[in-house]
Enzyme design. Structure first.
Site, PDB file in Angstrom:
ATOM      1  N   SER A 127       0.852  -1.009   0.075  1.00  0.00           N
ATOM      2  CA  SER A 127      -0.030   0.046   0.108  1.00  0.00           C
ATOM      3  C   SER A 127       0.763   1.404   0.161  1.00  0.00           C
ATOM      4  O   SER A 127       1.688   1.371   0.713  1.00  0.00           O
ATOM      5  CB  SER A 127      -1.068   0.060   1.387  1.00  0.00           C
ATOM      6  OG  SER A 127      -1.752   1.148   1.266  1.00  0.00           O
ATOM      7  N   GLY A 128       0.578   2.034  -0.786  1.00  0.00           N
ATOM      8  CA  GLY A 128       1.241   3.367  -0.981  1.00  0.00           C
ATOM      9  C   GLY A 128       2.639   3.297  -1.928  1.00  0.00           C
ATOM     10  O   GLY A 128       3.360   4.088  -2.052  1.00  0.00           O
ATOM     11  N   THR A 132      -2.070   2.080  -7.989  1.00  0.00           N
ATOM     12  CA  THR A 132      -3.282   2.538  -8.509  1.00  0.00           C
ATOM     13  C   THR A 132      -2.796   3.491  -9.682  1.00  0.00           C
ATOM     14  O   THR A 132      -3.482   3.443 -10.627  1.00  0.00           O
ATOM     15  CB  THR A 132      -4.008   3.402  -7.259  1.00  0.00           C
ATOM     16  OG1 THR A 132      -4.559   2.179  -6.598  1.00  0.00           O
ATOM     17  CG2 THR A 132      -5.257   3.958  -7.974  1.00  0.00           C
ATOM     18  N   ASN A 178      -1.130   5.479   3.041  1.00  0.00           N
ATOM     19  CA  ASN A 178      -1.538   5.852   1.810  1.00  0.00           C
ATOM     20  C   ASN A 178      -2.885   6.972   1.865  1.00  0.00           C
ATOM     21  O   ASN A 178      -3.727   6.195   2.564  1.00  0.00           O
ATOM     22  CB  ASN A 178      -1.603   4.866   0.999  1.00  0.00           C
ATOM     23  CG  ASN A 178      -1.676   5.221  -0.651  1.00  0.00           C
ATOM     24  OD1 ASN A 178      -2.007   6.400  -1.014  1.00  0.00           O
ATOM     25  ND2 ASN A 178      -2.052   4.375  -1.450  1.00  0.00           N
ATOM     26  N   SER A 181      -5.425   4.574  -0.876  1.00  0.00           N
ATOM     27  CA  SER A 181      -5.164   3.227  -0.780  1.00  0.00           C
ATOM     28  C   SER A 181      -6.390   2.479  -1.260  1.00  0.00           C
ATOM     29  O   SER A 181      -7.387   2.555  -0.824  1.00  0.00           O
ATOM     30  CB  SER A 181      -4.885   2.618   0.538  1.00  0.00           C
ATOM     31  OG  SER A 181      -4.532   1.409   0.410  1.00  0.00           O
ATOM     32  N   SER A 182      -6.047   1.578  -2.450  1.00  0.00           N
ATOM     33  CA  SER A 182      -7.058   0.588  -2.848  1.00  0.00           C
ATOM     34  C   SER A 182      -7.428  -0.578  -1.756  1.00  0.00           C
ATOM     35  O   SER A 182      -6.421  -1.114  -1.555  1.00  0.00           O
ATOM     36  CB  SER A 182      -6.887  -0.050  -4.259  1.00  0.00           C
ATOM     37  OG  SER A 182      -6.543   1.158  -5.315  1.00  0.00           O
ATOM     38  N   GLY A 403      -0.773  -5.387  -2.056  1.00  0.00           N
ATOM     39  CA  GLY A 403       0.669  -6.164  -1.947  1.00  0.00           C
ATOM     40  C   GLY A 403       0.828  -7.078  -0.860  1.00  0.00           C
ATOM     41  O   GLY A 403      -0.405  -7.219   0.068  1.00  0.00           O
ATOM     42  N   GLU A 405       1.038  -8.091   2.985  1.00  0.00           N
ATOM     43  CA  GLU A 405       0.989  -7.374   4.277  1.00  0.00           C
ATOM     44  C   GLU A 405       1.458  -7.878   5.469  1.00  0.00           C
ATOM     45  O   GLU A 405       1.261  -9.193   5.484  1.00  0.00           O
ATOM     46  CB  GLU A 405      -0.474  -6.988   4.506  1.00  0.00           C
ATOM     47  CG  GLU A 405      -1.166  -6.131   3.346  1.00  0.00           C
ATOM     48  CD  GLU A 405      -2.576  -5.550   3.655  1.00  0.00           C
ATOM     49  OE1 GLU A 405      -2.944  -4.704   3.005  1.00  0.00           O
ATOM     50  OE2 GLU A 405      -3.266  -6.208   4.570  1.00  0.00           O
TER      51      GLU A 405
END
Length: 804
Positions: A127-128, A132, A178, A181-182, A403, A405
């Site tokens: 994330s970040g 995206t 982020n 974040s998606s 991604g 985690e």
């Protein structure tokens, strides 16, 4: 004086909206470091991190590992995404242009149109890291590069571009890492005809983090859509408990975001946008519903403490308030009576249990809303009937998914996410290795099997049926103890799964540790049962789908009578379909790296990046690439670049085949010695059918240095010739001026006079030139130099000549 390069100043990967280019492009800046990390001298985590840091400091965020693109998030806008920048990559090989996300998109698009085979781009990273934004830039490029400008083609382009802000509003959220974040995975397939004109598309979504709709983490936000709706009504997010954790974000205008979301709904042609607005509003109202204890016979029950929010929610959803209140305060329990009959009882729920039922309702409504919006996008992208068979369409799929985690506390959602990443890593290594070895076979060169870690054993630990893996064990325990409380199921699950004997599994006091390819992750068993059951009670579901409810369209097509699969079963099935779809396509890869956690522009946190480099498998990727040959290129490219190294290929134009020309260059370069001597070793250098293969990266760098030296020598020769020409021209002009001056005064030169002005380059030795250049400043011009000899006289000895 040297001119300093002026660098453009801009921003970074914009989280909410695209920014216009200012006209200048930062693609023209010199690139630091190595473009392709296969050629790094040190392919360790620290070596890769150092190269990424050097490039990021020079505002260069893209780097290759062979065909794989590594993208570092700069946390500032770079002027490299304009239409002019994209035009540089149209119909260009990635080897002829700077590394860029556009090069990956161009490669996928050209392969699709020329080979008429479906392609996919797999984007991964935490994330970040910029996944995206990478996905959006690929879609932007495809919209630009694709052919056709009919009204229907333009409509399709507009729909798949505007679907991004729509799905981001309902599926993205601010996290600690982020701001955008998606919180779902997305596989977006863009459908094209054989001529490269867009015909439609299909969106498949995975793993929406619906628990965020009721419990955002500390300092994090709920989904954007909630804040946008509240801001559009000039209310404060602090009024709602599910939004109060982070009411505002610097630089984010939620009210403007609401207008953009509504415009996106119109562009995507969502049939009933009011359904989406009312569903979000109802979820907010339900978050205000509280429960108080209420005695029901001998049992502890509950009652709604504030009926007004419940009434408003029911009004928005078109539900029967009394029926919903009863379903929230009790549940139906079926038991077997004598004679095989089934008896049904209403079991009261205490306030905690009633609140859990309310949360389950909110999660179900929001999850179904998101699925409905995805279906609306797919309906708008449905290819029209134009007389051609559907199987003649080809596609480019773009996968943007969570991604890997690793948090301080990891639960069922992290296990699901990491399982998907294990599967993606499995096909990444398999397909990368497959492509590598297929190239060797196609080129007809000698190669050996490449050994690598196959993480299939970890995938089987999680999903295998025989012997059962972690998720099948959880499903079995949930099925056996379906009427028990979640904590009891969690305890039984931990006891059962703890009996597993596997080299990548270890039981702990509160859970277990799985040794993933990206590192060891400890999972806490608490909450696994509730997360896995992932179903809405039948009585609550009946209230939602009753005839006449406004929310009924969200549940259209659902078989309410059928038993719903567990979350673990869903993710295993979805992952299986995804892997099958990806294996049918030609893959392209983008590995995104988050440069730092503080969002500092153009700054690298070496420790954080090294960790990502490890779990993304970049050293392993380089090892697979270099286990064969580190450098390979087509003969015509090699001939064009290194022709100056052989007298047979330059300066006279080479008239033979590209392959024989490359062979002459290799022969001449090997005579230079040093690292280049290994070019004569057939084990180190091989000639394929269309490409030259060089095993060691040091040899490639030696070739580049030899080329630079040769070009420098030619530049010196040209410079010397020009200076001599200029000096002679000046001499002739000066002689003419002197003759005219003498003639004007009636004078003549004596026959014995000598006129020998400077008319050439006297500094011919390269070493002498370099030594003199080191002694002078860059602003001084070296005009003349000559070796001298000083004679030292000593008593009763001959003079000694000492060069100076």
């Amino acid at each position: 004086a040297r001119k300093k390069t002026r660098r453009a100043i801009g921003g970074g990967m914009a989280p909410y909206r695209r920014r216009r280019s200012s006209g200048s492009s930062e693609l023209d800046l010199p690139r630091a470091g190595v473009d392709d990390m296969t050629l790094l001298r040190s392919s360790t985590e620290s070596g890769i991190t150092a190269n990424l840091e050097e490039r990021l400091s020079g505002r260069c965020i893209y780097t290759y590992i062979g065909d794989v693109l590594v993208a570092a998030n700069p946390f500032t806008w770079l002027e490299i995404y304009g239409e002019g920048d994209a035009a540089r990559y149209v119909r260009k090989s990635r080897l002829d242009v700077a590394p860029h996300i556009f090069a990956i998109a161009e490669g996928a698009f050209r392969a699709m149109t020329e080979e008429e085979e479906s392609q996919c781009v797999i984007i991964s990273g935490e994330s970040g890291a910029g996944k995206t934004e990478a996905s959006k830039q690929i879609q932007n490029y495809l919209a630009l590069a694709s052919t056709g400008h009919s009204a229907e083609v333009e409509r399709v382009k507009r729909v798949f571009l505007e679907s991004n802000p729509l799905l981001e509003a309902f599926g993205n959220a601010k996290t600690l890492r982020n701001n955008n974040s998606s919180r779902f995975g997305k596989y977006f397939e863009l459908l094209f005809d054989r001529f490269g004109s867009p015909r439609g598309g299909v969106v498949t979504n995975y793993l929406l983090e619906k628990s965020r709709a009721v419990r955002p983490g500390p300092g994090e936000r709920n989904f954007h859509s909630f804040y946008q709706l509240v801001a559009s009504r000039s209310r404060s997010a602090t009024e709602f408990p599910t939004l109060a954790t982070c009411a505002t974000v610097d630089g984010v205008d939620d009210a403007a975001g609401f207008e953009e979301t509504m415009q996106a709904m119109r562009d995507v042609q969502v049939a009933q946008p009011r359904v989406a607005v009312d569903a979000v509003d109802a979820c907010l109202e339900l978050s205000l519903v509280a429960f108080r204890p209420l005695g029901v016979g001998d049992a502890e029950g509950s009652a709604v403490a504030n009926p007004e929010p419940l009434r408003r929610a029911c009004e928005l959803l078109g539900l029967d308030a009394a029926r919903l209140q009863k379903a929230l305060g009790s549940r139906k329990l079926e038991t077997m009576a004598a004679g095989g009959k089934t008896e049904t009882f209403d079991v009261p729920l205490n306030p905690t249990q009633a609140a859990a039922a309310r949360d389950a309702l909110v999660k179900s409504v929001y999850s179904k809303l998101f699925d409905w919006l995805v279906s609306s996008v797919n309906a708008a992208l449905e290819p029209p009937e134009v007389g051609e068979a559907e199987d003649e369409l080809v596609s480019i799929g773009v996968l943007d998914i969570y991604g890997f985690e690793i948090f301080e506390s990891n639960g069922f959602e992290q296990l699901s996410i990491n399982f998907v990443n294990e599967k993606l890593q499995q096909i990444f290594i398999a397909l990368t290795l497959k492509a590598e070895q297929e190239e060797y076979v196609a080129e007809g060169i000698t190669w050996k099997d490449i050994k690598y870690f196959n993480n299939r054993v970890v995938c089987e630990l999680i999903e295998a049926k025989k012997p059962p893996g972690i998720l099948p064990i959880l499903d079995d325990i949930c099925r056996q103890m379906h009427s028990r409380a979640g904590r009891q199921i969690d305890a039984k699950f931990l006891d059962t799964v703890g009996a597993l004997s596997h080299p990548h599994f270890t039981k702990t006091k509160r859970g277990f540790v799985v040794k993933h390819y990206a590192g060891d992750v400890e999972y806490a068993a608490d909450g696994f049962a509730e997360a896995n059951r992932d179903d809405l009670r039948a009585d609550l579901l009946d209230v939602l789908v009753a005839s006449g409810t406004k929310v009924a369209p969200l549940y259209a097509g659902d078989d309410t009578a059928a038993k719903q699969p567990t979350a673990g079963k869903k993710i295993r099935d979805q992952c299986g379909y995804l892997v099958s779809a990806l294996m049918m396509c030609e893959p392209h890869y983008v590995r995104c790296v988050k440069s730092n956690d503080e969002k500092k522009p153009l700054s690298i946190d070496a420790k954080r990046v090294a960790h990502q480099v490890k779990y993304l498998g970049l050293p392993q990727n380089i090892a697979v690439r270099r286990a064969g040959f580190a450098y390979r290129t087509e003969y015509h490219r090699f001939l064009e670049r290194f022709k100056v190294l052989s007298a047979k290929t330059y300066p006279a134009e080479w008239t033979g085949s590209d392959k024989s020309g490359a062979a002459e260059i290799v022969k001449s370069a090997a005579l230079l010695g040093g690292d280049l001597a290994s070019l004569g070793d057939k084990a180190q250098t091989q000639f394929g059918k269309t490409k030259l293969f060089v095993k060691q990266p040091e040899v490639y760098f030696a070739l580049e240095r030899a080329r630079d030296a040769k070009l420098a020598a030619y530049a010196t020769k040209i410079s010397r010739a020009y200076r001599r020409h200029a000096s002679v021209r000046a001499l002739v002009q000066m002689s003419r001026d002197i003759a005219q001056r003498f003639a004007r005064f009636g004078k003549r030169r004596r026959a014995s006079s000598v006129d020998r002005p400077y008319a050439g380059d006297y500094v011919r030795d390269a070493a002498a030139r370099k030594g003199l250049a080191d002694l002078t400043s860059s602003s001084e011009r070296l005009v003349f130099a000559d070796p001298l000899a000083r004679c030292l006289r000593r008593k009763e000895k001959q003079p000694v000549s000492v060069p100076r």
